[in-house]
Design an enzyme around this catalytic site. Structure first.
Site, mmCIF file in Angstrom:
data_model
loop_
_atom_site.group_PDB
_atom_site.id
_atom_site.type_symbol
_atom_site.label_atom_id
_atom_site.label_comp_id
_atom_site.label_asym_id
_atom_site.label_seq_id
_atom_site.Cartn_x
_atom_site.Cartn_y
_atom_site.Cartn_z
ATOM 1 N N GLY A 72 0.813 -1.204 0.000
ATOM 2 C CA GLY A 72 0.000 0.000 0.000
ATOM 3 C C GLY A 72 0.848 1.256 0.000
ATOM 4 C CD GLU A 107 2.278 -5.464 6.376
ATOM 5 O OE1 GLU A 107 2.003 -5.398 5.156
ATOM 6 O OE2 GLU A 107 2.830 -6.467 6.897
#
Length: 404
Positions: free
Chosen positions: A100, A172
């Site tokens: 992302g 992440e």
């Protein structure tokens, strides 16, 4: 189509570890519903195959709302077109997809444009579900960086080709977030407790390792991909068996490096099967005692660099993912993501992106700063239903059953 039943069987078959001359004709750059068409290039328009080319090379093809929306628009139209047999996805430049576009998301959060942030997650997660339930054969060329959301839009598909240049990771926790875009589904179905290891440490896998653990279905040397791409575009079929036959004829073979993490499965299972993050760290420290094991030292260092709250949230997410379908994982991840960007519990996500991607001082100040300061209530809040005024992620589960 005649071969729909075959596709369903192929999609459902267990992988080794998971239960589950072309012409480039760029589309016009005119907007469609506010989305620039050339954010996704289309190849193969003169054939029965369509190739979607992610076209943000300067951003390593990072996903944003516009890119995911355009992909979904194209995929829906191709699925409905009886003249199109199957679909291929690849990236432009040196990456497939780096995940992302977290820098854009970071700025949107700081500008309090929360509706745009929600659109970001809704569009990406919805496209992940579309790929995971696609009714035509789907091939992803995972050449180069394939991280986070980039894995999310490829792993659920029928065929995934890794190369000697593929770099997979779900990093992440290092930016104060959690493994999302379906990662809690596919990581939780990897051999043993490899999923916990990858989610918590954010360590990388290469193409050969992806084949061994089941994240990829085929392996090719990167220079051969152009030829394979050409052959796929020439192939006239809607039968996944035909696509698989072509790929099987053109695969390359490589062996695992002696230092590969895939040779550490026993240690990974011993350490990352523990009930809590603290127990995982204790197990790694016990492994190091008396051996000074370089791999354990590296894993331990990564855990101690990550956001303490993200570690605990991610561990629970992977564990819950083992008992859930793809749609259930995506719906839960959406709730978790909204909590992560809200700032109600912590601003670790913005702090992590600032430290690693914006200011690049690589010195995030996590809050809470230690594992023993992360309460059960903090973790529980990530898994709680959204408020009555906040819509949940809506996926077309009654129309499109997720493959498992």
């Amino acid at each position: 189509m005649q071969s729909l039943k075959k596709l369903l069987l192929l999609q459902r078959r267990p992988l080794p570890s998971l239960q589950f001359m072309p012409q480039r004709r760029p589309l016009s750059s005119l907007l469609t519903n506010g989305v620039p068409k050339d954010i996704v290039l289309v190849e193969g328009e003169a054939t029965t195959t369509r190739v979607a080319v992610l076209n943000r090379p300067n951003a390593l093809n990072a996903l944003n709302h516009q890119l995911a929306s355009r992909l979904k628009e194209l995929y829906v139209s191709w699925e409905e077109d009886d003249e199109i047999g199957f679909v291929v996805m690849k990236g432009s430049g040196r990456a497939f997809c780096a995940g992302g576009d977290i820098v854009t998301l970071y700025h949107l959060i700081n500008e309090r444009k929360m509706e745009q942030c929600k659109d970001f997650f809704r569009s990406i997660y919805s496209f992940v579900y579309l790929v995971g339930t696609y009714l035509k054969p789907h091939v992803t060329l995972m050449d180069g960086v394939t991280m986070g959301g980039g894995a999310g839009i490829s792993v659920p598909g029928t065929f995934r080709i890794a190369t000697d240049k593929t770099v997979f990771a779900t990093p992440e926790t290092q930016i104060g977030f959690h493994s999302d875009a379906g990662a809690s589904f596919y990581l939780s179905h990897l051999p043993g407790h490899l999923g916990e290891y990858l989610a918590l440490t954010g360590e990388k896998l290469n193409g050969v390792e992806m084949i061994v653990c089941g994240l990829a279905t085929h392996y090719s040397l990167s220079p051969r991909l152009t030829w394979i791409d050409d052959e796929l575009v020439k192939l006239v079929t809607d039968d996944p068996s035909d696509v698989e036959t072509l790929l099987e004829k053109n695969v390359d073979f490589a062996s695992l490096d002696e230092r590969s993490v895939m040779r550490r499965i026993e240690t990974i299972n011993n350490c990352f099967s523990r009930g809590t993050v603290e127990e995982i760290i204790d197990a790694l420290e016990s492994e190091i005692t008396g051996t000074d094991d370089e791999w354990c030292t590296s894993a331990l260092k990564r855990l101690k660099e990550a956001s303490p709250l993200s570690l605990k949230v991610s561990l629970r997410s992977i564990r819950e993912g083992r008992q859930q379908t793809l749609d259930q994982c995506l719906e839960r991840e959406y709730r978790m993501s909204l909590q992560a960007i809200s700032g109600h519990i912590t601003r670790d996500f913005c702090e992590g992106v600032r430290a690693r991607m914006v200011d690049k001082d690589f010195a995030p100040k996590w809050n809470p700063p230690r594992l023993d300061q992360v309460s059960k209530e903090m973790v529980d809040s990530y898994f709680a239903p959204l408020s009555l005024s906040e819509p949940e992620l809506e996926l077309p589960v009654k129309l499109r059953e997720a493959f498992v």
